[in-house]
Design a protein around this motif. Structure first.
Motif, PDB file in Angstrom:
ATOM      1  N   THR A  12       1.058  42.385  19.003  1.00 44.28           N
ATOM      2  CA  THR A  12       0.107  41.900  17.935  1.00 44.28           C
ATOM      3  C   THR A  12      -0.062  42.958  16.742  1.00 44.28           C
ATOM      4  O   THR A  12      -0.771  42.816  16.083  1.00 44.28           O
ATOM      5  CB  THR A  12      -1.329  41.493  18.541  1.00 44.28           C
ATOM      6  OG1 THR A  12      -1.890  42.724  19.066  1.00 44.28           O
ATOM      7  CG2 THR A  12      -1.058  40.292  19.509  1.00 44.28           C
ATOM      8  N   PHE A  30       2.807  38.348  17.230  1.00 43.67           N
ATOM      9  CA  PHE A  30       1.772  37.513  17.465  1.00 43.67           C
ATOM     10  C   PHE A  30       0.498  38.007  16.636  1.00 43.67           C
ATOM     11  O   PHE A  30       0.051  39.119  16.675  1.00 43.67           O
ATOM     12  CB  PHE A  30       1.294  37.113  19.021  1.00 43.67           C
ATOM     13  CG  PHE A  30       2.081  36.553  19.637  1.00 43.67           C
ATOM     14  CD1 PHE A  30       1.741  35.144  19.761  1.00 43.67           C
ATOM     15  CD2 PHE A  30       2.988  37.178  20.700  1.00 43.67           C
ATOM     16  CE1 PHE A  30       2.743  34.103  20.438  1.00 43.67           C
ATOM     17  CE2 PHE A  30       3.712  36.061  21.434  1.00 43.67           C
ATOM     18  CZ  PHE A  30       3.701  34.828  21.481  1.00 43.67           C
ATOM     19  N   ASN A  31      -0.008  37.088  15.497  1.00 41.51           N
ATOM     20  CA  ASN A  31      -0.996  37.486  14.800  1.00 41.51           C
ATOM     21  C   ASN A  31      -1.461  36.144  14.086  1.00 41.51           C
ATOM     22  O   ASN A  31      -0.800  35.161  14.129  1.00 41.51           O
ATOM     23  CB  ASN A  31      -0.575  38.361  13.773  1.00 41.51           C
ATOM     24  CG  ASN A  31      -1.626  39.501  13.459  1.00 41.51           C
ATOM     25  OD1 ASN A  31      -2.786  39.176  12.740  1.00 41.51           O
ATOM     26  ND2 ASN A  31      -1.704  40.760  13.848  1.00 41.51           N
ATOM     27  N   ASN A  32      -2.434  36.363  12.995  1.00 42.52           N
ATOM     28  CA  ASN A  32      -3.019  35.215  12.183  1.00 42.52           C
ATOM     29  C   ASN A  32      -1.867  35.289  11.149  1.00 42.52           C
ATOM     30  O   ASN A  32      -1.446  36.260  10.196  1.00 42.52           O
ATOM     31  CB  ASN A  32      -4.364  35.571  11.899  1.00 42.52           C
ATOM     32  CG  ASN A  32      -4.760  34.675  10.999  1.00 42.52           C
ATOM     33  OD1 ASN A  32      -4.340  33.902  10.342  1.00 42.52           O
ATOM     34  ND2 ASN A  32      -5.934  34.861  10.841  1.00 42.52           N
ATOM     35  N   ASN A  35      -3.520  36.243   7.770  1.00 47.19           N
ATOM     36  CA  ASN A  35      -3.972  37.476   7.395  1.00 47.19           C
ATOM     37  C   ASN A  35      -3.161  38.237   6.486  1.00 47.19           C
ATOM     38  O   ASN A  35      -2.071  38.560   6.450  1.00 47.19           O
ATOM     39  CB  ASN A  35      -4.123  38.301   8.983  1.00 47.19           C
ATOM     40  CG  ASN A  35      -4.939  39.484   8.721  1.00 47.19           C
ATOM     41  OD1 ASN A  35      -4.932  40.036   7.832  1.00 47.19           O
ATOM     42  ND2 ASN A  35      -5.431  39.944   9.983  1.00 47.19           N
ATOM     43  N   TYR A  49       3.867  34.435  15.065  1.00 42.72           N
ATOM     44  CA  TYR A  49       3.507  33.427  16.072  1.00 42.72           C
ATOM     45  C   TYR A  49       1.966  33.498  16.246  1.00 42.72           C
ATOM     46  O   TYR A  49       1.384  34.567  16.284  1.00 42.72           O
ATOM     47  CB  TYR A  49       3.967  33.379  17.218  1.00 42.72           C
ATOM     48  CG  TYR A  49       5.299  33.298  17.101  1.00 42.72           C
ATOM     49  CD1 TYR A  49       5.988  31.996  17.069  1.00 42.72           C
ATOM     50  CD2 TYR A  49       6.276  34.303  17.025  1.00 42.72           C
ATOM     51  CE1 TYR A  49       7.358  31.781  16.932  1.00 42.72           C
ATOM     52  CE2 TYR A  49       7.744  34.010  16.977  1.00 42.72           C
ATOM     53  CZ  TYR A  49       8.119  32.729  16.958  1.00 42.72           C
ATOM     54  OH  TYR A  49       9.685  32.459  16.848  1.00 42.72           O
ATOM     55  N   GLU A  50       1.193  32.498  16.213  1.00 48.23           N
ATOM     56  CA  GLU A  50      -0.061  32.551  16.976  1.00 48.23           C
ATOM     57  C   GLU A  50      -0.215  32.014  18.261  1.00 48.23           C
ATOM     58  O   GLU A  50       0.786  31.653  18.772  1.00 48.23           O
ATOM     59  CB  GLU A  50      -1.028  31.363  16.219  1.00 48.23           C
ATOM     60  CG  GLU A  50      -1.378  31.726  14.883  1.00 48.23           C
ATOM     61  CD  GLU A  50      -2.220  30.808  13.957  1.00 48.23           C
ATOM     62  OE1 GLU A  50      -3.412  30.838  14.012  1.00 48.23           O
ATOM     63  OE2 GLU A  50      -1.577  29.773  13.471  1.00 48.23           O
ATOM     64  N   GLN A  52      -1.540  30.127  20.378  1.00 48.35           N
ATOM     65  CA  GLN A  52      -1.473  28.734  20.639  1.00 48.35           C
ATOM     66  C   GLN A  52       0.051  28.226  20.534  1.00 48.35           C
ATOM     67  O   GLN A  52       0.431  27.164  20.897  1.00 48.35           O
ATOM     68  CB  GLN A  52      -2.461  27.815  20.085  1.00 48.35           C
ATOM     69  CG  GLN A  52      -2.463  27.712  18.488  1.00 48.35           C
ATOM     70  CD  GLN A  52      -3.169  28.820  17.680  1.00 48.35           C
ATOM     71  OE1 GLN A  52      -3.712  29.833  18.424  1.00 48.35           O
ATOM     72  NE2 GLN A  52      -3.632  28.295  16.467  1.00 48.35           N
ATOM     73  N   ASP A  53       0.866  29.041  19.773  1.00 41.22           N
ATOM     74  CA  ASP A  53       2.344  28.512  19.639  1.00 41.22           C
ATOM     75  C   ASP A  53       3.229  29.166  20.690  1.00 41.22           C
ATOM     76  O   ASP A  53       4.571  29.003  20.236  1.00 41.22           O
ATOM     77  CB  ASP A  53       2.678  29.124  18.002  1.00 41.22           C
ATOM     78  CG  ASP A  53       1.923  28.777  16.869  1.00 41.22           C
ATOM     79  OD1 ASP A  53       1.493  27.376  17.028  1.00 41.22           O
ATOM     80  OD2 ASP A  53       1.696  29.451  15.913  1.00 41.22           O
TER      81      ASP A  53
END
Length: 84
Positions: A12, A30-32, A35, A49-50, A52-53
């Protein structure tokens, strides 16, 4: 250790992502995606990717060819230097 042992890095953190990209290590990030501090990594070919993905993550990502980008950056830098 990344260069000699890593086959895939999941992170992340930008400070982990960037050296891996530069060394040619596949990365899952993984990150927003919205952002502003991290969204630009898409421009170099990194999928964001988030959490939840996780079901749609490509666990065998293709390597990012950063060599052309490096050459373009050097060329741009030299152009700026010569213009001053």
């Amino acid at each position: 250790m990344y260069k000699t042992e890593a086959r895939l890095v999941v992170t992340t953190r930008l400070h982990c992502l960037l050296p891996c990209v530069a060394m040619g290590i596949p990365i899952i990030f993984f990150n927003n995606p919205d952002n502003y501090r991290t969204s630009w990594v898409r421009d170099i070919g990194v999928e964001i990717y988030e959490l939840q993905d996780i079901g749609r993550v490509d666990w065998n990502p293709t390597l990012i060819d950063i060599e052309k980008r490096k050459k373009d950056l050097i060329k741009d830098f030299l152009t700026i230097i010569k213009s001053h």
